[in-house]
Design a protein around this motif. Structure first.
Motif, mmCIF file in Angstrom:
data_model
loop_
_atom_site.group_PDB
_atom_site.id
_atom_site.type_symbol
_atom_site.label_atom_id
_atom_site.label_comp_id
_atom_site.label_asym_id
_atom_site.label_seq_id
_atom_site.Cartn_x
_atom_site.Cartn_y
_atom_site.Cartn_z
ATOM 1 N N PRO A 193 0.498 -1.128 -0.351
ATOM 2 C CA PRO A 193 0.064 -0.195 -0.310
ATOM 3 C C PRO A 193 1.097 1.474 -0.088
ATOM 4 O O PRO A 193 1.763 1.238 0.581
ATOM 5 N N ARG A 194 0.713 2.279 -0.653
ATOM 6 C CA ARG A 194 0.882 3.619 -0.810
ATOM 7 C C ARG A 194 0.394 4.512 -0.036
ATOM 8 O O ARG A 194 1.146 5.558 0.635
ATOM 9 N N ASN A 195 -0.351 4.057 0.770
ATOM 10 C CA ASN A 195 -0.984 4.896 1.857
ATOM 11 C C ASN A 195 -2.139 4.580 3.150
ATOM 12 O O ASN A 195 -2.451 3.102 2.742
ATOM 13 N N GLU A 196 -2.843 5.615 3.860
ATOM 14 C CA GLU A 196 -3.358 4.179 4.781
ATOM 15 C C GLU A 196 -5.136 4.448 4.140
ATOM 16 O O GLU A 196 -5.647 3.244 4.996
ATOM 17 N N TYR A 197 -4.848 4.542 3.118
ATOM 18 C CA TYR A 197 -6.793 4.187 2.122
ATOM 19 C C TYR A 197 -6.538 2.828 1.788
ATOM 20 O O TYR A 197 -7.459 2.099 2.203
ATOM 21 N N HIS A 198 -5.504 2.178 1.922
ATOM 22 C CA HIS A 198 -4.700 1.058 0.556
ATOM 23 C C HIS A 198 -5.118 0.505 1.696
ATOM 24 O O HIS A 198 -4.952 -1.018 1.276
ATOM 25 N N CYS A 199 -4.955 0.315 2.907
ATOM 26 C CA CYS A 199 -4.202 -0.478 3.970
ATOM 27 C C CYS A 199 -5.512 -0.603 4.249
ATOM 28 O O CYS A 199 -6.247 -2.150 4.626
ATOM 29 N N GLU A 200 -6.528 -0.179 4.833
ATOM 30 C CA GLU A 200 -7.938 0.140 5.045
ATOM 31 C C GLU A 200 -8.873 -0.458 3.523
ATOM 32 O O GLU A 200 -9.660 -1.770 4.599
ATOM 33 N N VAL A 201 -8.562 -1.042 2.830
ATOM 34 C CA VAL A 201 -8.798 -1.483 1.608
ATOM 35 C C VAL A 201 -8.209 -3.002 1.894
ATOM 36 O O VAL A 201 -9.419 -3.289 1.740
ATOM 37 N N ILE A 202 -7.561 -3.514 2.209
ATOM 38 C CA ILE A 202 -7.159 -4.813 2.786
ATOM 39 C C ILE A 202 -7.373 -5.507 3.615
ATOM 40 O O ILE A 202 -8.087 -6.634 3.486
ATOM 41 N N LEU A 203 -7.815 -4.150 4.404
ATOM 42 C CA LEU A 203 -7.984 -4.898 5.424
ATOM 43 C C LEU A 203 -9.656 -5.493 5.675
ATOM 44 O O LEU A 203 -10.429 -6.603 5.543
ATOM 45 N N GLU A 204 -10.086 -4.598 5.021
ATOM 46 C CA GLU A 204 -11.590 -4.751 4.211
ATOM 47 C C GLU A 204 -11.845 -5.977 3.125
ATOM 48 O O GLU A 204 -13.149 -6.879 3.644
ATOM 49 N N LEU A 205 -10.883 -5.881 2.283
ATOM 50 C CA LEU A 205 -10.949 -7.053 1.693
ATOM 51 C C LEU A 205 -10.514 -8.372 1.673
ATOM 52 O O LEU A 205 -11.281 -8.773 2.137
ATOM 53 N N ALA A 206 -9.821 -8.278 3.262
ATOM 54 C CA ALA A 206 -9.948 -9.922 3.839
ATOM 55 C C ALA A 206 -10.944 -10.206 4.307
ATOM 56 O O ALA A 206 -10.905 -11.758 4.833
ATOM 57 N N ARG A 207 -11.547 -9.407 5.196
ATOM 58 C CA ARG A 207 -12.400 -9.772 6.797
ATOM 59 C C ARG A 207 -13.571 -10.164 5.113
ATOM 60 O O ARG A 207 -14.455 -10.925 5.742
ATOM 61 N N ARG A 208 -13.910 -9.511 3.934
ATOM 62 C CA ARG A 208 -14.813 -10.143 3.504
ATOM 63 C C ARG A 208 -15.006 -11.615 2.504
ATOM 64 O O ARG A 208 -15.175 -12.720 2.590
ATOM 65 N N GLU A 209 -13.096 -11.758 2.490
ATOM 66 C CA GLU A 209 -13.368 -13.107 1.612
ATOM 67 C C GLU A 209 -12.195 -14.250 2.862
ATOM 68 O O GLU A 209 -11.816 -15.775 2.481
ATOM 69 N N GLY A 210 -11.843 -13.886 3.987
ATOM 70 C CA GLY A 210 -12.433 -14.522 4.858
ATOM 71 C C GLY A 210 -10.355 -15.086 5.266
ATOM 72 O O GLY A 210 -10.645 -16.127 5.470
ATOM 73 N N LYS A 211 -9.865 -14.383 4.838
ATOM 74 C CA LYS A 211 -8.446 -13.766 4.713
ATOM 75 C C LYS A 211 -7.470 -13.995 5.806
ATOM 76 O O LYS A 211 -8.299 -12.506 6.529
ATOM 77 N N VAL A 212 -6.672 -13.973 6.292
ATOM 78 C CA VAL A 212 -5.429 -13.490 7.368
ATOM 79 C C VAL A 212 -4.897 -12.609 6.353
ATOM 80 O O VAL A 212 -4.167 -12.790 5.237
#
Length: 476
Positions: free
Chosen positions: A48-67
């Protein structure tokens, strides 16, 4: 129509999350730690280049059930940073956010390497208070593993943290310090990245300074007889022990106003100390005598009584030289002498075995007590003892038997393993070693009940799940 950045993350379709992250998804398919001793193949590696990208990564992980495993430069000689699911590399989260010269504080993103932090601090005539042997790691990496330097009156580097901003598993941001959210702070400041993604760290620093290092060579018995005096003989005392030559090189570091004189020699430090020693170690894989020559040469090179003065970080740091297997444990300071005596007996038994190739030196350092829940120095003055087995030219060398015997002795003397290094300790032992281990697990349950940040290392060592310790070992 609103752009994705203006929408609540919950309202963004799954395929759009992937599109947002496409520019920060690397083409790399594998991750290896610095020593190439652990390798993993995550489903995706994000930078990630910024904190927004970090938020998106965590959202994606929550949706996909990934660590999600957060990783910096991967210097830990263990599988601490490894995962087969999502990996978030902090490569570009590496900025200094603010420097307060008057209060001697710096605010920086967790992904900044110590090398870059030293350079930024130097521009303001500031420096870190204490350092370990290297500066390749990220700031968040050294904080979350309670990495340490040396000095009986100086705490592990995590004790220099004043506050942090953390992105939790549910996407919320939390500011924590000893006064605000103190339990989360004490769990995160040595939490192995399991409580959340550290976005920024407020760190206590001091005015820049020079260090003077004086090297003194002693025999092993003399060192033990004068251990307490030697440990107090300088602000920062460390020792390099060569059991095969019965020699201990005592390195004494003090702040000084003397002008810089870095010292060093290309012939002795580079040609002899690096290249010839590595050649002897390589030949020693096949003929035991070359390993013996290597240790005698290295012992002679480091014990030739010298001193130098340089910028603090240049003196704190040492050259780790070659790729390596390593382990390090922390014992109560009062157990130092009996533990070293038992280790001395053990190493001399190993040295006569032609099948073994013990390397050098054994590094001995010290730290002050602290109140950080999972710090190996929690509530005790500490002696740190570390051993190494090099990989000359990248070739492997036997280490398991040597390390197992070492770890058994350190365990006997109430040892706690360094969190960044490979070990076999599980939750039952940690319950006995750390009074607040249960409190730490309770914080994890509160901030990450579904285990979003719970990678294979955490599952194995903290939750007792049957994850093979060699799952990330390179396949021959």
């Amino acid at each position: 129509m609103s752009s994705p950045a203006n929408l609540d993350l919950h309202d963004i379709p799954l395929h759009k999350l992937y599109e947002i992250l496409l520019p920060v998804t690397t083409s790399k398919t594998a991750f290896a730690n610095w020593a190439k001793t652990f390798v993993c193949t995550p489903l995706a590696i994000f930078e990630p280049r910024n904190e927004y990208h970090c938020e998106v990564i965590l959202e994606l992980a929550r949706r996909e059930g990934k660590v999600v495993r957060v990783a910096g430069v991967g210097h830990s000689p263990s599988d601490l940073a490894c995962t087969n699911e999502f990996m978030l590399r902090t490569t570009y989260l590496n900025r200094v956010l603010m420097v307060d010269k008057e209060k001697r504080r710096v605010f920086a993103q967790g992904g900044i390497t110590l090398h870059h932090l030293h350079a930024a601090l130097a521009q303001h005539n500031l420096a870190m208070i204490n350092l370990g042997s290297i500066s390749d790691q990220t700031l968040a990496g050294i904080v979350t593993t309670a990495s340490h330097g040396t000095g009986i009156d100086y705490g592990v580097m995590s004790t220099q943290v004043i506050s942090m901003v953390i992105l939790l598993a549910d996407g919320s941001r939390v500011y924590c310090s000893r006064n605000e959210q103190p339990d989360l702070f004490l769990a995160t400041v040595c939490g192995l990245g399991s409580t959340g993604l550290i976005l920024s760290i407020e760190l206590e620093v001091e005015s820049s300074f020079h260090l003077k290092e004086v090297l003194e060579s002693r025999c092993f018995e003399d060192t033990l007889s004068n251990m307490k005096q030697l440990v107090r003989s300088a602000e920062h005392t460390r020792m390099f022990w060569f059991p095969a030559t019965d020699t201990v090189c005592v390195s004494m570091l003090n702040r000084t106003h003397e002008t810089k004189r870095p010292g060093g020699s290309w012939f002795y430090d580079s040609f002899m100390g690096f290249h010839i020693v590595q050649l002897l170690l390589f030949l020693g894989i096949y003929l035991h005598i070359f390993n013996t020559w290597a240790v005698f040469l290295a012992s002679w090179l480091i014990s030739a009584g010298s001193s130098r003065v340089d910028d603090s970080y240049r003196v704190f740091n040492v050259d780790c030289r070659y790729l390596q297997h390593t382990t390090e444990w922390a014992i109560p300071y009062e157990n130092t002498e009996p533990c070293l005596r038992e280790l001395d007996k053990y190493f001399h038994e190993i040295l006569v075995d032609p099948r073994e190739r013990p390397h050098f030196p054994i590094e001995i350092r010290f730290s002050a007590p602290d109140d950080i829940w999972l710090s190996p120095s929690h509530n005790q003055q500490t002696c740190w003892i570390g051993i190494v087995q090099y990989k000359p030219y990248g070739f492997n060398i036997p280490y398991k038997k040597l390390f197992e015997g070492f770890e058994n002795i350190l365990s006997k003397f109430e040892g706690r393993p360094h969190w960044a290094k490979a070990h076999k300790v599980g939750p039952e032992e940690f319950q006995n070693l750390y009074p607040h281990f249960g409190d730490f697990l309770q914080v994890l349950q509160t901030v990450d009940p579904k285990g979003l940040f719970r990678n294979e290392y955490m599952q194995r060592h903290f939750f007792g799940q049957p994850v093979d310790r060699r799952v990330f070992k390179p396949r021959k």
